[in-house]
Scaffold this motif. Structure first.
Motif, PDB file in Angstrom:
ATOM      1  N   ASN A 333      -2.848   3.653   2.490  1.00 30.93           N
ATOM      2  CA  ASN A 333      -1.580   2.919   2.612  1.00 30.93           C
ATOM      3  C   ASN A 333      -1.676   1.621   1.818  1.00 30.93           C
ATOM      4  O   ASN A 333      -2.126   0.599   2.329  1.00 30.93           O
ATOM      5  N   PRO A 334      -1.245   1.615   0.542  1.00 29.17           N
ATOM      6  CA  PRO A 334      -1.394   0.425  -0.307  1.00 29.17           C
ATOM      7  C   PRO A 334      -0.589  -0.775   0.176  1.00 29.17           C
ATOM      8  O   PRO A 334      -0.922  -1.908  -0.167  1.00 29.17           O
ATOM      9  N   TRP A 335       0.481  -0.553   0.942  1.00 28.65           N
ATOM     10  CA  TRP A 335       1.311  -1.674   1.393  1.00 28.65           C
ATOM     11  C   TRP A 335       0.738  -2.324   2.646  1.00 28.65           C
ATOM     12  O   TRP A 335       0.804  -3.548   2.806  1.00 28.65           O
ATOM     13  N   GLY A 336       0.157  -1.534   3.528  1.00 25.08           N
ATOM     14  CA  GLY A 336      -0.336  -2.078   4.786  1.00 25.08           C
ATOM     15  C   GLY A 336       0.809  -2.595   5.635  1.00 25.08           C
ATOM     16  O   GLY A 336       1.942  -2.118   5.551  1.00 25.08           O
ATOM     17  N   VAL A 361       3.918  -2.086  -5.245  1.00 27.88           N
ATOM     18  CA  VAL A 361       2.531  -2.524  -5.104  1.00 27.88           C
ATOM     19  C   VAL A 361       1.855  -2.466  -6.473  1.00 27.88           C
ATOM     20  O   VAL A 361       2.123  -1.566  -7.271  1.00 27.88           O
ATOM     21  N   LEU A 372      -8.523  -0.458  -0.328  1.00 25.27           N
ATOM     22  CA  LEU A 372      -7.739   0.291   0.654  1.00 25.27           C
ATOM     23  C   LEU A 372      -8.627   0.941   1.707  1.00 25.27           C
ATOM     24  O   LEU A 372      -8.154   1.284   2.790  1.00 25.27           O
ATOM     25  N   ASN A 376      -7.428  -2.974   7.202  1.00 26.79           N
ATOM     26  CA  ASN A 376      -6.298  -3.811   6.783  1.00 26.79           C
ATOM     27  C   ASN A 376      -6.227  -4.010   5.270  1.00 26.79           C
ATOM     28  O   ASN A 376      -5.523  -4.891   4.792  1.00 26.79           O
ATOM     29  N   HIS A 378      -5.189  -3.550   1.400  1.00 25.31           N
ATOM     30  CA  HIS A 378      -3.937  -3.176   0.753  1.00 25.31           C
ATOM     31  C   HIS A 378      -3.977  -3.639  -0.703  1.00 25.31           C
ATOM     32  O   HIS A 378      -4.817  -4.441  -1.103  1.00 25.31           O
ATOM     33  N   ARG A 381       0.831  -6.811  -3.014  1.00 17.06           N
ATOM     34  CA  ARG A 381       2.239  -6.613  -2.661  1.00 17.06           C
ATOM     35  C   ARG A 381       3.111  -7.429  -3.606  1.00 17.06           C
ATOM     36  O   ARG A 381       2.979  -8.646  -3.695  1.00 17.06           O
TER      37      ARG A 381
END
Length: 493
Positions: A333-336, A361, A372, A376, A378, A381
């Motif tokens: 999940n690159p956005w977190g 992202v 990643l 947590n 990410h 952003r």
């Protein structure tokens, strides 16, 4: 499974079998078949689409098992028949039967569910067709993980490991489909427009074979409202992600190698290892990919009707990924989840799949992606937006690489002009089937996470720009779809 017909006084009846919950009789699937009387209406009728090339030999094995358990006519090999033709025929027959008062057809249409087995590109192909039908109640889709990344199945609880193909495993999966809940997700329209080059091609170059997603990303026809004289215009759609830069280049090289030597890519873990090696090779050779800021100017529209604003991309960023789902590169999940300060200072939220916003992202290189794997972790952003536009700089490169939902291509860029534009905008929603644990979150779910305590130091600078004329109609995956004149389209949309 074979249902037995019992004929008395000229009428045929079908006796119940062990999988009648999912079984669709011939006369529903084949317009020319004899109509029969059905003892019970299936509570979860399914139409199954399988890419027989996916998962090594697993695709072919799955087709065999599903056809053993269900009506062979409701299980389709996507290499033999395209989904737009199948659904075109099925829904036209629904309308014909309903007009004749067939209550079974009415109930089957209402409760129909689709199953698609293949990679993310295969699933996107089917979703594009369903979206193009513009049905008032489109059938929800369950995805079987049968590719390398399997981001779509993973995002909705179906896992990311290739499945077993025996009858027990398929029966178990069908039971999950019956109990799954429907979940709406945003879909995104993508348009690319460029002046006709004085020399050389500009069509997308696929890795030796046309990816499934590019069936929905094609040059518009001369009669299309988006067509402009002197320009080439392409359009399509996606549900999971669009990426530009090094990420897409690595994917392109992986797919090209797999097309050349398919015998070396029959195992999912080995495929993922090969993919990782290609990424690290590019990380060690920074000259292999241009930084995004060297290639294009990026603009965003944060909310519907707001003004275009320029998005500052850090010079180190080599890949930009526009995410719709919280799953990328095999479930990461690159956005977190942005922390409290980001929610307040930058108007960033958790990645909901139905809020009309796409998460943007950035990554510096493949090594950056390793973050990643940390708790947590990410990417960088950059923004959340209702629309995003890439305007490529004149002469910045002869080509770039792009990727839609796992399917990459090399995109030639005209040398003499700077009007190449790629724009992504929110279109409509499609229905997915989800089971727990489901990574995707709806903005309407009370349990959706609002924020966590972790923070980052990313920043951006925005300024207003004039809006470029928008145009979007359909994904194009079902460009040949046409309702016959004798069918009342009011029942379809």
């Amino acid at each position: 499974m074979e249902l037995h017909r019992i004929c008395t006084n000229g009428s045929c009846h079908i006796s119940c079998g062990p999988l009648t919950d999912y079984y669709i009789p011939d006369y529903i699937l084949k317009p020319d078949s004899e109509q029969v009387t059905v003892d019970s209406v299936p509570c979860c009728p399914v139409v199954v689409f399988i890419n027989s090339k996916s998962g090594g030999q697993l695709g072919s094995s799955l087709i065999k098992t599903y056809r053993e358990l269900l009506n062979e006519a409701q299980v389709f090999d996507l290499l033999e028949e395209a989904p737009d033709k199948v659904l075109h025929r099925l829904y036209c027959n629904f309308e014909k039967l309903k007009s004749n008062g067939d209550l079974v057809a009415t109930q089957i249409q209402k409760s129909l569910r689709l199953i698609v087995a293949g990679g993310d590109g295969t699933a996107s192909w089917l979703l594009g067709v369903v979206s193009d039908l513009k049905l008032s109640h489109p059938p929800p889709v369950a995805t079987v993980p049968l590719g390398t990344g399997n981001n779509l199945p993973f995002a909705f609880g179906w896992g990311k490991k290739n499945p077993a193909t025996d009858q027990a495993a398929v029966k178990s999966f069908l039971g999950q489909v019956k109990g799954a809940r429907e979940m709406n997700i945003d879909s995104w329209h993508i348009i690319m427009r460029m002046r006709i080059p004085q020399e050389g091609p500009c069509d997308p170059i696929a890795p030796l074979d046309l990816p499934h997603s590019l069936h929905a990303f094609h040059r518009v026809s001369a009669c299309d409202s988006l067509n402009l004289e002197g320009y080439h215009t392409f359009r399509g759609g996606f549900w999971n992600y669009f990426s530009l830069g090094m990420d897409a280049q690595v994917s392109y090289e992986f797919h090209s190698e797999r097309k050349r030597n398919p015998e070396k890519f029959r195992h999912q873990l080995r495929n993922q290892g090969t993919y990782a090696k290609l990424g690290f090779k590019h990380s060690l050779n920074h000259l292999s990919s241009r930084n995004i800021s060297q290639l294009a100017k990026v603009k965003i529209m944060k909310r519907p009707g707001s003004q275009w604003e320029e998005l500052t991309i850090p010079r180190s960023i080599q890949s930009v990924i526009c995410l719709n789902l919280p799953s990328f590169s095999g479930g990461l999940n690159p956005w977190g989840t942005p922390g409290t300060r980001k929610v307040q200072d930058r108007d960033l939220t958790a990645p909901y799949v139905d809020d009309g916003l796409i998460e943007v992202v950035g990554f510096r290189d493949a090594w950056h992606g390793l973050i990643l794997l940390a708790p947590n972790g990410h990417g960088t952003r950059l923004a959340q937006a209702h629309r995003i536009r890439f305007e490529f700089h004149k002469g910045a490169a002869e080509h770039t690489f792009m990727r839609i939902d796992g399917e990459p291509w090399k995109q030639p860029l005209p040398k003499e002009d700077d009007t190449v534009v790629v724009e992504i905008s929110n279109l409509r929603q499609v229905a997915m089937l989800a089971i727990d644990p489901c990574r995707s979150k709806s903005v309407n779910e009370p349990s959706s996470p609002l924020c966590h305590s972790h923070e980052d130091d990313d920043s951006n600078s925005l300024e207003d720009e004039d809006e470029w004329e928008d145009g979007r109609k359909k994904f194009g995956a079902a460009a040949t779809f046409k309702i016959p004149d004798e069918v009342d389209i009011a029942h379809l949309s």
